[in-house]
Design a protein around this motif. Structure first.
Motif, mmCIF file in Angstrom:
data_model
loop_
_atom_site.group_PDB
_atom_site.id
_atom_site.type_symbol
_atom_site.label_atom_id
_atom_site.label_comp_id
_atom_site.label_asym_id
_atom_site.label_seq_id
_atom_site.Cartn_x
_atom_site.Cartn_y
_atom_site.Cartn_z
ATOM 1 N N PHE A 156 0.860 -1.071 0.090
ATOM 2 C CA PHE A 156 0.069 -0.058 0.048
ATOM 3 C C PHE A 156 0.775 1.067 -0.038
ATOM 4 N N ASP A 164 2.884 2.324 -2.194
ATOM 5 C CA ASP A 164 2.844 2.983 -3.478
ATOM 6 C C ASP A 164 1.571 3.793 -3.743
ATOM 7 N N MET A 165 0.740 3.745 -2.831
ATOM 8 C CA MET A 165 -0.542 4.614 -2.895
ATOM 9 C C MET A 165 0.072 6.129 -2.933
ATOM 10 N N ALA A 166 0.993 6.362 -2.049
ATOM 11 C CA ALA A 166 1.570 7.723 -1.998
ATOM 12 C C ALA A 166 2.423 8.056 -3.108
ATOM 13 N N ASN A 167 2.021 9.230 -3.957
ATOM 14 C CA ASN A 167 2.780 9.628 -5.011
ATOM 15 C C ASN A 167 4.420 10.176 -4.598
ATOM 16 N N GLU A 217 -2.977 16.178 -1.297
ATOM 17 C CA GLU A 217 -2.315 14.791 -1.663
ATOM 18 C C GLU A 217 -1.036 14.605 -0.593
ATOM 19 N N TYR A 223 10.421 9.184 -2.943
ATOM 20 C CA TYR A 223 10.899 7.470 -3.150
ATOM 21 C C TYR A 223 12.507 7.655 -3.360
#
Length: 117
Positions: A4, A6-9, A44, A49
């Protein structure tokens, strides 16, 4: 892998959250998204990353995406050198050019980039 997350941009310039390891001494540690500054309702949630200074190639290879703009690429290009282009402006190739280069390319990283494109 952290399900989950990867739900954060991604945003290396202004992330408003970070991935935090909770109780790392335990075998079954937990992860959390932790705000690094106040986030208004409806805004958002974005994280950086990688290390926050990853090149586009590193982001592609490690996370499977290419950011629209990456300040690290521009910084690396500014360092110069004999084989370095001065700017990304106008630097495009056709599919046919990429396929021809792929047929001749021996570098594994460049092959991945050309295959992805």
């Amino acid at each position: 892998m952290v399900p989950f997350i990867d739900m954060a941009n991604h945003n290396s310039d202004q992330p408003n959250a970070k991935l935090t390891l909770i109780d790392p001494e335990k075998d079954e540690a937990w992860f959390a998204l932790e705000a690094t500054r106040p986030i208004k309702k409806g805004k958002e949630i974005v994280i950086s990353y990688g290390s926050g200074v990853a090149s586009t190639v590193e982001l592609l290879l490690n996370y499977g995406f290419v950011p629209h703009r990456n300040k690290m690429d521009e910084f690396m290009l500014q360092k110069g050198g004999d084989d370095v282009i001065a700017t990304l402006d106008g630097w495009t190739t056709t599919l046919q050019q990429d396929q021809a280069r792929l047929a001749e390319e021996t570098d594994a990283t460049m092959r991945k980039i050309l295959n992805f494109r």
